[in-house]
Design an enzyme around this catalytic site. Structure first.
Site, PDB file in Angstrom:
ATOM      1  N   ALA A   1      10.883  34.582   6.518  1.00 27.49           N
ATOM      2  CA  ALA A   1      11.832  35.696   6.379  1.00 27.49           C
ATOM      3  C   ALA A   1      11.133  37.051   6.277  1.00 27.49           C
ATOM      4  O   ALA A   1      11.782  38.060   6.020  1.00 27.49           O
ATOM      5  CB  ALA A   1      12.721  35.475   5.148  1.00 27.49           C
TER       6      ALA A   1
ATOM      7  N   SER B   1      14.804  26.590  20.665  1.00 30.40           N
ATOM      8  CA  SER B   1      14.446  27.581  21.693  1.00 30.40           C
ATOM      9  C   SER B   1      14.891  27.084  23.054  1.00 30.40           C
ATOM     10  O   SER B   1      14.919  25.870  23.307  1.00 30.40           O
ATOM     11  CB  SER B   1      12.929  27.796  21.727  1.00 30.40           C
ATOM     12  OG  SER B   1      12.577  28.581  22.859  1.00 30.40           O
TER      13      SER B   1
ATOM     14  N   TYR C   1       4.650  24.226  22.285  1.00 27.15           N
ATOM     15  CA  TYR C   1       5.861  24.892  21.785  1.00 27.15           C
ATOM     16  C   TYR C   1       7.146  24.227  22.295  1.00 27.15           C
ATOM     17  O   TYR C   1       8.061  23.943  21.506  1.00 27.15           O
ATOM     18  CB  TYR C   1       5.824  26.365  22.208  1.00 27.15           C
ATOM     19  CG  TYR C   1       6.935  27.225  21.663  1.00 27.15           C
ATOM     20  CD1 TYR C   1       6.873  27.746  20.371  1.00 27.15           C
ATOM     21  CD2 TYR C   1       8.051  27.533  22.441  1.00 27.15           C
ATOM     22  CE1 TYR C   1       7.897  28.547  19.871  1.00 27.15           C
ATOM     23  CE2 TYR C   1       9.073  28.335  21.950  1.00 27.15           C
ATOM     24  CZ  TYR C   1       8.990  28.847  20.671  1.00 27.15           C
ATOM     25  OH  TYR C   1       9.997  29.635  20.177  1.00 27.15           O
TER      26      TYR C   1
HETATM   27  P1  NAP Z   1       8.119  36.119  14.469  1.00 26.94           P
HETATM   28  O1  NAP Z   1       8.517  37.557  14.517  1.00 26.94           O
HETATM   29  O2  NAP Z   1       6.743  35.724  14.869  1.00 26.94           O
HETATM   30  O3  NAP Z   1       8.440  35.580  12.992  1.00 26.94           O
HETATM   31  C1  NAP Z   1       8.136  34.267  12.638  1.00 26.94           C
HETATM   32  C2  NAP Z   1       8.199  34.160  11.132  1.00 26.94           C
HETATM   33  O4  NAP Z   1       7.771  32.838  10.741  1.00 26.94           O
HETATM   34  C3  NAP Z   1       7.243  35.135  10.463  1.00 26.94           C
HETATM   35  O5  NAP Z   1       7.813  35.631   9.286  1.00 26.94           O
HETATM   36  C4  NAP Z   1       6.052  34.230  10.168  1.00 26.94           C
HETATM   37  O6  NAP Z   1       5.229  34.694   9.132  1.00 26.94           O
HETATM   38  C5  NAP Z   1       6.761  32.964   9.759  1.00 26.94           C
HETATM   39  N1  NAP Z   1       5.838  31.848   9.737  1.00 26.94           N
HETATM   40  C6  NAP Z   1       4.916  31.491  10.646  1.00 26.94           C
HETATM   41  N2  NAP Z   1       4.246  30.409  10.241  1.00 26.94           N
HETATM   42  C7  NAP Z   1       4.759  30.074   9.035  1.00 26.94           C
HETATM   43  C8  NAP Z   1       4.484  29.040   8.111  1.00 26.94           C
HETATM   44  N3  NAP Z   1       3.536  28.127   8.361  1.00 26.94           N
HETATM   45  N4  NAP Z   1       5.195  28.990   6.959  1.00 26.94           N
HETATM   46  C9  NAP Z   1       6.154  29.907   6.698  1.00 26.94           C
HETATM   47  N5  NAP Z   1       6.458  30.907   7.535  1.00 26.94           N
HETATM   48  C10 NAP Z   1       5.764  30.990   8.697  1.00 26.94           C
HETATM   49  O7  NAP Z   1       9.072  35.224  15.364  1.00 26.94           O
HETATM   50  P2  NAP Z   1      10.630  35.362  15.705  1.00 26.94           P
HETATM   51  O8  NAP Z   1      10.717  35.829  17.097  1.00 26.94           O
HETATM   52  O9  NAP Z   1      11.361  36.068  14.626  1.00 26.94           O
HETATM   53  O10 NAP Z   1      11.003  33.804  15.732  1.00 26.94           O
HETATM   54  C11 NAP Z   1      11.748  33.158  14.706  1.00 26.94           C
HETATM   55  C12 NAP Z   1      12.100  31.761  15.199  1.00 26.94           C
HETATM   56  O11 NAP Z   1      12.846  31.851  16.411  1.00 26.94           O
HETATM   57  C13 NAP Z   1      10.865  30.923  15.517  1.00 26.94           C
HETATM   58  O12 NAP Z   1      11.085  29.585  15.132  1.00 26.94           O
HETATM   59  C14 NAP Z   1      10.767  31.020  17.018  1.00 26.94           C
HETATM   60  O13 NAP Z   1      10.099  29.925  17.586  1.00 26.94           O
HETATM   61  C15 NAP Z   1      12.230  31.074  17.407  1.00 26.94           C
HETATM   62  N6  NAP Z   1      12.454  31.660  18.720  1.00 26.94           N
HETATM   63  C16 NAP Z   1      12.125  32.949  18.985  1.00 26.94           C
HETATM   64  C17 NAP Z   1      12.346  33.446  20.276  1.00 26.94           C
HETATM   65  C18 NAP Z   1      12.016  34.847  20.664  1.00 26.94           C
HETATM   66  O14 NAP Z   1      12.180  35.185  21.842  1.00 26.94           O
HETATM   67  N7  NAP Z   1      11.593  35.716  19.769  1.00 26.94           N
HETATM   68  C19 NAP Z   1      12.899  32.630  21.267  1.00 26.94           C
HETATM   69  C20 NAP Z   1      13.213  31.314  20.940  1.00 26.94           C
HETATM   70  C21 NAP Z   1      12.999  30.842  19.669  1.00 26.94           C
HETATM   71  P3  NAP Z   1       3.902  35.511   9.553  1.00 26.94           P
HETATM   72  O15 NAP Z   1       4.302  36.906   9.397  1.00 26.94           O
HETATM   73  O16 NAP Z   1       2.883  34.982   8.619  1.00 26.94           O
HETATM   74  O17 NAP Z   1       3.526  35.154  10.945  1.00 26.94           O
END
Ligand code: NAP
Length: 253
Positions: free
Chosen positions: A18, A146, A159
């Site tokens: 978050a 995703s 992924y």
């Molecule tokens: P993001 O900006 O990279 O944020 C991911 C979050 O997860 C960050 O707060 C990150 O913390 C946290 N995280 C990573 N590893 C972790 C761990 N081991 N334990 C606890 N927290 C952890 O990504 P987002 O785009 O918001 O994506 C959120 C979700 O949506 C993900 O599951 C992603 O795969 C999915 N998603 C995103 C997209 C897209 O286009 N953006 C598309 C499809 C699916 P840190 O700050 O430490 O990295």
């Protein structure tokens, strides 16, 4: 059914990952809908994630921060033990945390493969398993899958399968949790503007957008609105569903 089918007053929600991006957006929206929010973050050596989670928490009245690496079952179990002790239960789990480590199959190392499976799949499993005894009647589980898990993309041998498995895991959870009237649904975001997608080469971005009927990247709010709906009392009869939020990129069932 309450007068406002989207009111979450009195609910307690945990959002993993978050500190930023989609997770931060969902945490804020849940708080604005009346829920108390626990913001999970992953501690980094510089304290950047905690600082970002604190900044988010400051915008969510009554929120609490909890550190845990979701890929580590002992850390996840500890977090849920604290939730049980301090709050006595949980209403909403948003299993959002995820990472990306793209590489073609022949170049992908064991570590690149395993680390993505550990966070994206095992992390969701750890959270659902530990949350299950705490989730109250009419609770909600929302996982972040995703479009990659539905289509499979070049360079995502780690992924894409992790997200396909999240979809299957969510359906299993939907069956197992139904006896307590708890729903479990996955959101399958498409190409969303966050840190995760900002470093994509321009050529890849252009080619991806060409395949999206609505022609643009999605915004964090597009995912937030889907999550709010699935968490709301208004979605009480939806479970085991995969909600595509992708501009038409993938239209399968
Ligand atoms: P993001 O900006 O990279 O944020 C991911 C979050 O997860 C960050 O707060 C990150 O913390 C946290 N995280 C990573 N590893 C972790 C761990 N081991 N334990 C606890 N927290 C952890 O990504 P987002 O785009 O918001 O994506 C959120 C979700 O949506 C993900 O599951 C992603 O795969 C999915 N998603 C995103 C997209 C897209 O286009 N953006 C598309 C499809 C699916 P840190 O700050 O430490 O990295």
């Amino acid at each position: 059914m309450p007068t406002n089918p989207f009111d979450l007053t009195g609910k307690l929600a945990l959002v993993t990952g978050a500190s930023r991006g989609i997770g931060a957006g969902i945490a804020l929206a849940l708080a604005q809908s009346g829920a108390r929010v626990i913001l999970n973050y992953f501690a980094d050596p510089d304290g950047k994630n905690r600082a970002e989670a604190e900044a988010m928490g400051a915008q969510c009245p009554g929120s609490v921060l909890m550190e845990a690496d979701v890929s580590k079952s002992e850390e996840v179990n500890r977090m849920f033990t604290v939730i049980g002790t301090q709050h006595g239960g949980l209403d909403i789990l948003i299993a959002n945390a995820g990472i990306i480590r793209d590489r073609t199959i022949t170049k992908m190392t064991d570590d690149e493969f395993q680390s993505v499976i550990d966070v994206n799949l095992r992390g969701v499993f750890h959270c659902i398993r530990a949350a299950t005894p705490l989730l109250r009647e009419n609770g909600r589980v929302v996982t972040m899958a995703s479009v990659a898990g539905q289509m499979g993309f070049f360079g995502q041998a780690n992924y894409a399968p992790s997200k396909a498995a999240v979809i299957a895991l969510t359906k299993v959870a939907a069956r197992e949790l139904a006896r307590k009237k708890i729903t479990a649904n996955a959101i399958a975001p498409g190409f969303i503007e966050t840190a995760m997608t900002q470093d994509m080469p321009d050529e890849v971005t252009r080619k991806t957008l060409e395949q999206i009927p609505l022609g643009t990247k999605g915004q964090v709010d597009d995912i937030v609105h889907a999550a709010l709906f699935l968490c709301s009392p208004g979605a009480r009869y939806i479970t085991g569903h995969v909600l595509n939020v992708n501009g038409g990129f993938y239209m399968g069932a």
